[in-house]
Write a protein that holds these residues in place. Structure first.
Motif, mmCIF file in Angstrom:
data_model
loop_
_atom_site.group_PDB
_atom_site.id
_atom_site.type_symbol
_atom_site.label_atom_id
_atom_site.label_comp_id
_atom_site.label_asym_id
_atom_site.label_seq_id
_atom_site.Cartn_x
_atom_site.Cartn_y
_atom_site.Cartn_z
ATOM 1 N N ALA A 167 52.648 28.130 33.427
ATOM 2 C CA ALA A 167 53.760 27.980 32.499
ATOM 3 C C ALA A 167 53.369 27.036 31.377
ATOM 4 O O ALA A 167 52.726 26.009 31.624
ATOM 5 N N VAL A 168 53.766 27.394 30.169
ATOM 6 C CA VAL A 168 53.485 26.572 28.993
ATOM 7 C C VAL A 168 54.790 26.413 28.219
ATOM 8 O O VAL A 168 55.428 27.405 27.871
ATOM 9 N N ILE A 169 55.186 25.152 27.992
ATOM 10 C CA ILE A 169 56.402 24.899 27.211
ATOM 11 C C ILE A 169 55.990 24.625 25.769
ATOM 12 O O ILE A 169 55.105 23.795 25.506
ATOM 13 N N VAL A 200 55.748 32.012 30.672
ATOM 14 C CA VAL A 200 55.403 32.006 32.094
ATOM 15 C C VAL A 200 54.542 33.228 32.384
ATOM 16 O O VAL A 200 54.872 34.340 31.974
ATOM 17 N N CYS A 201 53.436 32.991 33.035
ATOM 18 C CA CYS A 201 52.532 34.082 33.436
ATOM 19 C C CYS A 201 52.401 34.064 34.954
ATOM 20 O O CYS A 201 52.369 32.980 35.551
ATOM 21 N N SER A 202 52.294 35.243 35.547
ATOM 22 C CA SER A 202 52.093 35.266 36.998
ATOM 23 C C SER A 202 51.522 36.603 37.411
ATOM 24 O O SER A 202 52.042 37.643 37.005
ATOM 25 N N ASP A 203 50.456 36.587 38.167
ATOM 26 C CA ASP A 203 49.843 37.826 38.650
ATOM 27 C C ASP A 203 49.342 37.671 40.075
ATOM 28 O O ASP A 203 48.760 36.640 40.434
ATOM 29 N N ALA A 204 49.578 38.723 40.857
ATOM 30 C CA ALA A 204 49.111 38.759 42.247
ATOM 31 C C ALA A 204 48.375 40.076 42.448
ATOM 32 O O ALA A 204 48.881 41.011 43.058
ATOM 33 N N TYR A 205 47.164 40.135 41.917
ATOM 34 C CA TYR A 205 46.375 41.362 41.999
ATOM 35 C C TYR A 205 45.823 41.612 43.399
ATOM 36 O O TYR A 205 45.561 42.752 43.768
ATOM 37 N N ARG A 206 45.622 40.539 44.168
ATOM 38 C CA ARG A 206 44.826 40.699 45.393
ATOM 39 C C ARG A 206 45.431 41.698 46.366
ATOM 40 O O ARG A 206 44.704 42.383 47.080
ATOM 41 N N ARG A 207 46.750 41.812 46.349
ATOM 42 C CA ARG A 207 47.354 42.758 47.288
ATOM 43 C C ARG A 207 47.153 44.209 46.816
ATOM 44 O O ARG A 207 47.473 45.144 47.529
ATOM 45 N N LYS A 208 46.635 44.385 45.601
ATOM 46 C CA LYS A 208 46.405 45.733 45.075
ATOM 47 C C LYS A 208 44.931 46.143 45.175
ATOM 48 O O LYS A 208 44.518 47.162 44.607
ATOM 49 N N LEU A 209 44.122 45.330 45.837
ATOM 50 C CA LEU A 209 42.680 45.590 45.851
ATOM 51 C C LEU A 209 42.259 46.374 47.094
ATOM 52 O O LEU A 209 42.730 46.112 48.205
ATOM 53 N N PRO A 220 45.756 29.396 30.478
ATOM 54 C CA PRO A 220 46.547 28.186 30.720
ATOM 55 C C PRO A 220 45.854 27.226 31.674
ATOM 56 O O PRO A 220 45.821 26.013 31.433
ATOM 57 N N ILE A 221 45.267 27.737 32.760
ATOM 58 C CA ILE A 221 44.583 26.866 33.714
ATOM 59 C C ILE A 221 43.415 26.163 33.024
ATOM 60 O O ILE A 221 43.140 24.986 33.253
ATOM 61 N N PHE A 239 48.596 36.206 28.023
ATOM 62 C CA PHE A 239 48.975 34.849 27.648
ATOM 63 C C PHE A 239 48.821 34.638 26.144
ATOM 64 O O PHE A 239 49.694 34.053 25.487
ATOM 65 N N VAL A 240 47.724 35.109 25.579
ATOM 66 C CA VAL A 240 47.502 34.895 24.141
ATOM 67 C C VAL A 240 48.538 35.675 23.326
ATOM 68 O O VAL A 240 49.081 35.160 22.342
ATOM 69 N N GLN A 241 48.832 36.894 23.755
ATOM 70 C CA GLN A 241 49.876 37.663 23.073
ATOM 71 C C GLN A 241 51.214 36.915 23.128
ATOM 72 O O GLN A 241 51.922 36.813 22.128
ATOM 73 N N ALA A 242 51.542 36.410 24.298
ATOM 74 C CA ALA A 242 52.814 35.708 24.469
ATOM 75 C C ALA A 242 52.836 34.399 23.676
ATOM 76 O O ALA A 242 53.866 34.033 23.099
#
Lengths: 303, 76
Positions: free
Chosen positions: A156-158, A130-139, A268-269, A110-113
């Motif tokens: 998302a940040v405008i 826009v950032c989005s991650d779904a790590y839980r299915r990879k655990l 962002p959150i 996010f900071v890079q973007a």
């Protein structure tokens, strides 16, 4: 260069998970992580980001037709090619004359973007990160250290031109010699493996130094940092960094206990409810993670 | 600190019975010594010997009793 943060919105995974029900001897784990609940999604990764972006357009009042660029951050893409920015562009119904970029980064993403967005808004006009991650299915379900922290979310940040903020400093670091081994996923799309202690040691050293140097750099230009937003990796990491940041008057918000570590969306959150306060002072954003990459921005409010 | 003392320290950290940890053990041999458990060891050691982590950053990558000894605790 002056810019506006017009909206910050997020979308959590639709299912909440009480970690005390899946992690044995949970109290000892909670003592380290400070995280008692996380969120997971059954949707494709980018869908959370799209929902967050729709919320951002609604709350900002900005039209999709006015958007000139889209930066999409994920380390857990819905598909490999084309990049997910194409999916996000399509599902948002953005106009065709938009510059889109995929940023393959996690907790620093996010900071890079945001840095790129701040630079791009001057040349191109308004845009959206826009950032989005779904790590839980990879655990690995048997891996306590990853199951106890990661959470699925999109945000998302405008960004618009000529607003209440100036970028007054930035700092980037990469530890590429051994960093890649600290958080990996093997080639057959297996489980995520994390060397938490090594990552933690890095944050206590290099990231703290980076933050303190940027704070000092701000002071030399007449900007006293009031607020520091740290990537919400876990209680150990956030408190470990907080204890070493100087001066101690800096406010350091935290919310890992409510949302877990949502990778690219933790910042962002965290800042969503604080935009008004941020516009009156100087804010440092610090994102760090997979790579190991760490990125920090110093933003001065102009009110 | 010798390697037997490192064993005792890990037993104390994880509240294991006396003599349950031996010098030839690796992390997977010891209950609770996963990534989060490693944090517990690092915090425990730092609380007992302030400054030891900054002086011996390699401890963060230890994965056995002998690693803990060689990567820093032998210096205490």
């Amino acid at each position: 260069m002056s810019f506006e943060i017009e909206a910050v919105e997020y979308e959590l995974g639709e299912h909440q998970l009480d970690l005390s029900k899946i992690i044995p001897d949970f109290d000892k784990t909670f003592d380290k992580t400070g995280i008692s609940k996380v969120f997971y999604t059954e949707r494709m990764t980018h869908e959370m980001g799209v929902v967050a972006a729709e919320k951002a357009f609604k709350s900002s009042g900005r039209s999709k037709e006015s958007i000139k660029f889209l930066l999409y951050v994920t380390q857990s893409p819905s598909r490999i090619l084309p990049g997910d920015s194409v999916l996000v562009h399509r599902e948002l119904g953005l106009p065709p004359n938009v510059a889109i970029f995929d940023i393959n980064a996690g907790c620093s993403g996010f900071v890079q973007a945001l840095f790129m967005a701040i630079k791009m808004v001057e040349t191109l006009g308004p845009g959206i990160v826009v950032c989005s991650d779904a790590y839980r299915r990879k655990l690995d379900p048997n891996d306590r250290s990853t199951n106890a922290v990661f959470s699925d979310a999109g945000s998302a940040v405008i960004i618009g031109p000529d607003g209440h903020f100036d970028l007054v400093g930035q700092s980037f670091q990469v530890e590429s010699s051994k960093g890649p081994e600290f958080l990996t996923q093997n080639h057959n799309h297996g489980y995520l493996k994390m060397n938490g202690p090594a990552l933690w040691q890095y944050t206590r050293g290099s990231v703290v130094n980076q933050i303190n140097e940027l704070i000092k750099s701000g002071i030399s230009m007449g900007f006293e940092t009031n607020r520091l937003y740290i990537h919400q990796a876990s209680k150990l990491v956030v408190e470990g960094i907080s204890s070493k940041v100087s001066p101690k008057t800096i406010s350091i918000p935290q919310n890992f206990n409510k949302f877990g570590n949502s990778v690219s969306s933790t910042l962002p959150i965290l800042i969503k409810g604080d935009l008004e306060e941020m516009s009156y002072g100087t804010t440092l954003l610090a994102g760090f993670g997979v790579g190991i990459i760490s990125a920090c921005l110093l933003i001065a409010g102009k009110k | 600190m010798n390697v037997n003392e490192v064993c005792k320290l890990v037993e104390e950290c994880f509240e294991l019975s006396n003599g349950s940890v031996s010098a030839d053990m690796i992390s997977s041999d010891i209950p609770d010594w996963d990534s989060l458990g490693h944090f517990a060891i690092l915090e425990f050691v730092e609380a007992k010997f302030p400054g030891v982590l900054d002086a011996n950053p390699g401890l963060a990558q230890a994965s056995s009793i002998s690693d803990l000894h060689e990567l820093g605790l032998k210096n205490i």
